[in-house]
Design an enzyme around this catalytic site. Structure first.
Site, mmCIF file in Angstrom:
data_model
loop_
_atom_site.group_PDB
_atom_site.id
_atom_site.type_symbol
_atom_site.label_atom_id
_atom_site.label_comp_id
_atom_site.label_asym_id
_atom_site.label_seq_id
_atom_site.Cartn_x
_atom_site.Cartn_y
_atom_site.Cartn_z
ATOM 1 N N SER A 102 -1.820 -7.983 -10.789
ATOM 2 C CA SER A 102 -3.160 -7.504 -10.794
ATOM 3 C C SER A 102 -4.217 -8.080 -9.873
ATOM 4 O O SER A 102 -3.642 -8.251 -8.696
ATOM 5 C CB SER A 102 -3.703 -7.139 -12.214
ATOM 6 N N HIS A 105 0.461 -1.187 -16.944
ATOM 7 C CA HIS A 105 0.071 -2.124 -15.940
ATOM 8 C C HIS A 105 0.706 -3.528 -16.192
ATOM 9 O O HIS A 105 0.683 -4.483 -15.174
ATOM 10 C CB HIS A 105 -1.587 -2.433 -16.031
ATOM 11 N N ASP A 123 1.032 3.221 -15.040
ATOM 12 C CA ASP A 123 -0.052 2.143 -14.841
ATOM 13 C C ASP A 123 -1.464 2.690 -14.976
ATOM 14 O O ASP A 123 -2.002 3.637 -14.164
ATOM 15 C CB ASP A 123 -0.028 1.335 -13.330
#
Length: 363
Positions: A124, A297, A269
């Site tokens: 991320s 995610h 995601d």
């Protein structure tokens, strides 16, 4: 493309030498240690022996997010998983929480630890930090693994864009009210149990629509600390505005020409869409892509054993890059990426070009 690195098919994991099933070592082998650097205490998890892996977590998260995979990776590698400044057990000062500043922090920690070469794994926001680290400190980097990484195109979960607006971020203080977090957890559990979630297109199950709710609520729970909340908002505003992600790595992806790169992404995601994996893979033709079907995610939470097998397989069949300053100078002098070098269908290549036109890295 290196002869040791097989081509990949967009959207599917690459094949390679079989990786034996890994048996986790004792959790006691994972240590939480601290170093004070530039006056701020930095926390990090460390375990294992061998070539170094640097694991960088996402926004609002901390190094505990890697707790399931560190013992498995530590059987073959030295694993360093820091808490970014403003996160976890690291200090949370009123400071610079930009992506370049985080990259500097990773460099400083590695210098203190005496580590000069690493494979960087970023999740991320940590993926954006990992890419920036490769750009700022290429002499340190041997390989790059991007897990649901930020910094590809503008698109991001609307809730993150909303929090950047003036006044809206103040709503995070509500998380400190007793009973708020249990209520949010209860609402999420109720929605997941419904046959259909209002506002979600028919045919998409509640579990898919709310794929990442458990991890996102865990991150929200940490923001009850006012210092953590303030650091979160500063970090978010450094990379996201009301239109979405404000920077992209695509304008400099040509510098990765010799760097082994693996994209790992969950099919569903809900934070950074899977399309970003296809776009990044198209912009870096020599990269590999591993798709986790049904995952969100946090693919390393959905299937930690497979995640470790994918990463260790990539490490075993690729050759670490050795920084060549002459090649770096040549690449910068030639003017950057060219459209004819991108791979993928017309729509994906068009998305790469659009992102490069509309979003630029300013650092």
């Amino acid at each position: 493309m290196s002869a040791t690195q097989p081509p990949s098919t967009p959207g599917r994991p690459t094949s390679g030498s079989a990786t034996p099933k890994l048996r986790p070592v004792s959790d006691t082998d994972v240590r939480i240690e601290y170093h004070t650097i530039h006056g701020y205490r930095r926390a990090y998890r460390i375990a294992g022996h061998g070539p170094a892996l640097l694991l960088i977590h996402g926004i609002g998260d901390n190094s505990s997010t890697w707790k399931e995979i560190i013992p498995m990776l530590a059987q073959r590698y030295t694993v360093i998983a820091p808490d970014l400044l403003g996160h976890g057990r690291s200090d949370k000062p009123r400071a610079d929480y930009s992506v370049p500043a985080f990259a500097n922090g990773m460099r400083d920690l590695l210098v203190v630890l005496g580590i000069t070469k690493v494979t960087v794994v970023g999740h991320s926001l940590g993926g954006g930090v990992a890419m920036q680290f490769c750009y700022q400190f290429p002499r340190f980097v041997e390989r790059l693994v991007l897990v649901a990484a930020g910094g590809v195109t503008r698109e991001v979960n609307p809730a993150l864009r909303l929090v950047t607006l003036p006044g809206v971020s103040d709503a995070l203080t509500l998380l400190r009210i007793p009973g708020v977090m249990p209520t949010l957890n209860g609402i999420a559990r109720t929605l997941v149990s419904l046959p259909h979630v209002p506002g979600v297109p028919t045919g998409i199950s509640p579990r898919r629509a709310l794929n990442d709710h458990e991890d996102l609520l865990r991150v929200l729970g940490d923001l009850t600390d006012p210092h953590a909340s303030a650091a979160f908002v500063r970090t978010l505003r450094a990379v996201v505005d009301w239109r979405g992600q404000a920077v992209t790595m695509l304008d400099r992806c040509y510098l990765t020409e010799r760097l082994p790169i693996l994209f790992v992404w969950g099919e569903f995601d809900t934070v950074i869409p899977y399309d970003h994996a296809l776009i990044g893979h198209a912009a870096i033709p020599h990269s590999e892509l591993a798709t986790f079907d049904g995952a969100g995610h946090f693919p390393f939470h959905d299937d930690p054993e497979r995640f470790v097998q994918v990463v260790t397989g990539f490490l075993e069949r690729t050759t670490p890059v050795v920084f060549d300053p002459q090649n770096w100078r040549y690449l910068m002098s030639t003017g950057g990426a060219r459209a004819e070098e991108f791979v993928g269908d017309e729509q994906t290549v068009g998305a790469v070009l659009e992102a490069m036109e509309n979003e630029r890295s300013a650092t």
